[in-house]
Design a protein around this motif. Structure first.
Motif, mmCIF file in Angstrom:
data_model
loop_
_atom_site.group_PDB
_atom_site.id
_atom_site.type_symbol
_atom_site.label_atom_id
_atom_site.label_comp_id
_atom_site.label_asym_id
_atom_site.label_seq_id
_atom_site.Cartn_x
_atom_site.Cartn_y
_atom_site.Cartn_z
ATOM 1 N N THR A 116 -78.139 62.166 27.839
ATOM 2 C CA THR A 116 -79.078 61.654 26.834
ATOM 3 C C THR A 116 -78.730 60.254 26.350
ATOM 4 O O THR A 116 -79.449 59.702 25.515
ATOM 5 C CB THR A 116 -79.112 62.580 25.604
ATOM 6 N N VAL A 121 -78.639 56.854 21.794
ATOM 7 C CA VAL A 121 -79.418 57.816 22.559
ATOM 8 C C VAL A 121 -80.418 57.077 23.435
ATOM 9 O O VAL A 121 -80.999 56.077 23.042
ATOM 10 C CB VAL A 121 -80.162 58.804 21.633
ATOM 11 N N VAL A 177 -83.495 57.154 24.332
ATOM 12 C CA VAL A 177 -84.878 57.538 24.079
ATOM 13 C C VAL A 177 -85.582 56.394 23.380
ATOM 14 O O VAL A 177 -84.980 55.653 22.618
ATOM 15 C CB VAL A 177 -84.950 58.800 23.182
ATOM 16 N N TRP A 227 -74.014 65.731 24.326
ATOM 17 C CA TRP A 227 -74.814 64.512 24.460
ATOM 18 C C TRP A 227 -74.971 64.030 25.893
ATOM 19 O O TRP A 227 -75.683 63.054 26.139
ATOM 20 C CB TRP A 227 -74.193 63.409 23.600
ATOM 21 N N LEU A 263 -84.578 64.748 28.947
ATOM 22 C CA LEU A 263 -83.437 64.078 29.569
ATOM 23 C C LEU A 263 -82.301 65.068 29.814
ATOM 24 O O LEU A 263 -81.595 64.998 30.819
ATOM 25 C CB LEU A 263 -82.935 62.941 28.677
ATOM 26 N N LYS A 264 -82.136 65.982 28.876
ATOM 27 C CA LYS A 264 -81.050 66.955 28.946
ATOM 28 C C LYS A 264 -81.349 68.100 29.899
ATOM 29 O O LYS A 264 -80.486 68.519 30.679
ATOM 30 C CB LYS A 264 -80.791 67.516 27.537
ATOM 31 N N MET A 302 -86.089 63.493 24.512
ATOM 32 C CA MET A 302 -84.639 63.617 24.639
ATOM 33 C C MET A 302 -84.252 64.945 25.284
ATOM 34 O O MET A 302 -83.330 65.009 26.106
ATOM 35 C CB MET A 302 -83.982 63.488 23.268
ATOM 36 N N TRP A 303 -84.958 66.006 24.921
ATOM 37 C CA TRP A 303 -84.671 67.318 25.498
ATOM 38 C C TRP A 303 -84.977 67.334 26.998
ATOM 39 O O TRP A 303 -84.286 67.991 27.773
ATOM 40 C CB TRP A 303 -85.465 68.385 24.762
#
Length: 217
Positions: free
Chosen positions: A195, A214, A216, A192, A93-94, A90-91
């Protein structure tokens, strides 16, 4: 890094103490961080002085002394690696970067500036929610004797944890209901962004009206 060792690093100590009061972190997790900082959990060497429980000094999976550092960042039992893999995904993606926090970063509640308030806030959320989930999974295995957690269950629990946090953020943008405690819609969107599934809908609508998951897993 123990509470005694922290006394030699005053700036680090201040950051870590502040993590236990940070309003971006839920109350239950602030308590978890407080206990972590104060070495309040009964793990590892604590059991040396407890008759018939000395075997609990050692991690029964890894065969090494069990510490909170080991539990949260090193243990090979299902849970630790899998949760951080999801958080790191997820990180990325950010920010395009991996997320592998050391114990000091966890104790500090992930309080590290990352260019914009949204990324900084998501960093705190990912680290604290993920570390707390790893701790809960470990306790179920060790204390409740549930055995190693199935990988699919770990994934689903992490997704549920983060999606619940997203839902709370969206709900907290309601100024009528929460008044001064409400969150700015712009901050929630910034937190967000990049993500989510349904990203365009989030950008177009008020966050509290959007049903998103999310992106992910």
């Amino acid at each position: 890094m123990t509470s005694v060792a922290l006394q030699n690093f005053p700036k680090v100590t201040v950051t870590i103490w502040r993590s236990t009061r940070n309003k971006d972190i839920s109350r239950s997790i602030r308590f978890f961080l407080w206990m972590l900082i104060h070495e309040g959990y009964k793990v590892g060497k604590f059991w040396n002085s407890v008759p018939t429980h000395q075997q609990r000094v050692i991690c029964n999976i890894c065969g090494t002394h069990e510490t909170m550092d080991h539990i949260l960042t090193q243990c090979t039992a299902p849970g630790q690696k899998e949760v951080w893999d999801l958080a790191s995904e997820m990180w990325r993606l950010k920010t395009g970067k991996d997320l592998r926090p050391a114990i000091g970063q966890i104790m500090a509640g992930g309080v590290t500036k990352h260019g914009d308030p949204g990324a900084t806030r998501l960093h705190k959320i990912l680290i604290t929610e993920s570390a707390h989930l790893i701790w809960r999974i470990r306790n179920e295995r060790v204390i409740q004797n549930t055995g190693p957690a199935p990988l699919a269950k770990i994934r689903n629990r992490w997704l549920k944890t983060i999606n619940n946090r997203l839902a709370i953020d969206c709900a907290m943008t309601d100024k009528v209901k929460y008044g001064k405690k409400s969150l700015k819609s712009s901050l929630v969107k910034s937190t967000w962004r990049k993500t989510l599934r349904g990203e365009r809908t989030l950008a177009r609508d008020r966050p509290k009206t959007v049903g998103v998951l999310v992106g992910v897993g």
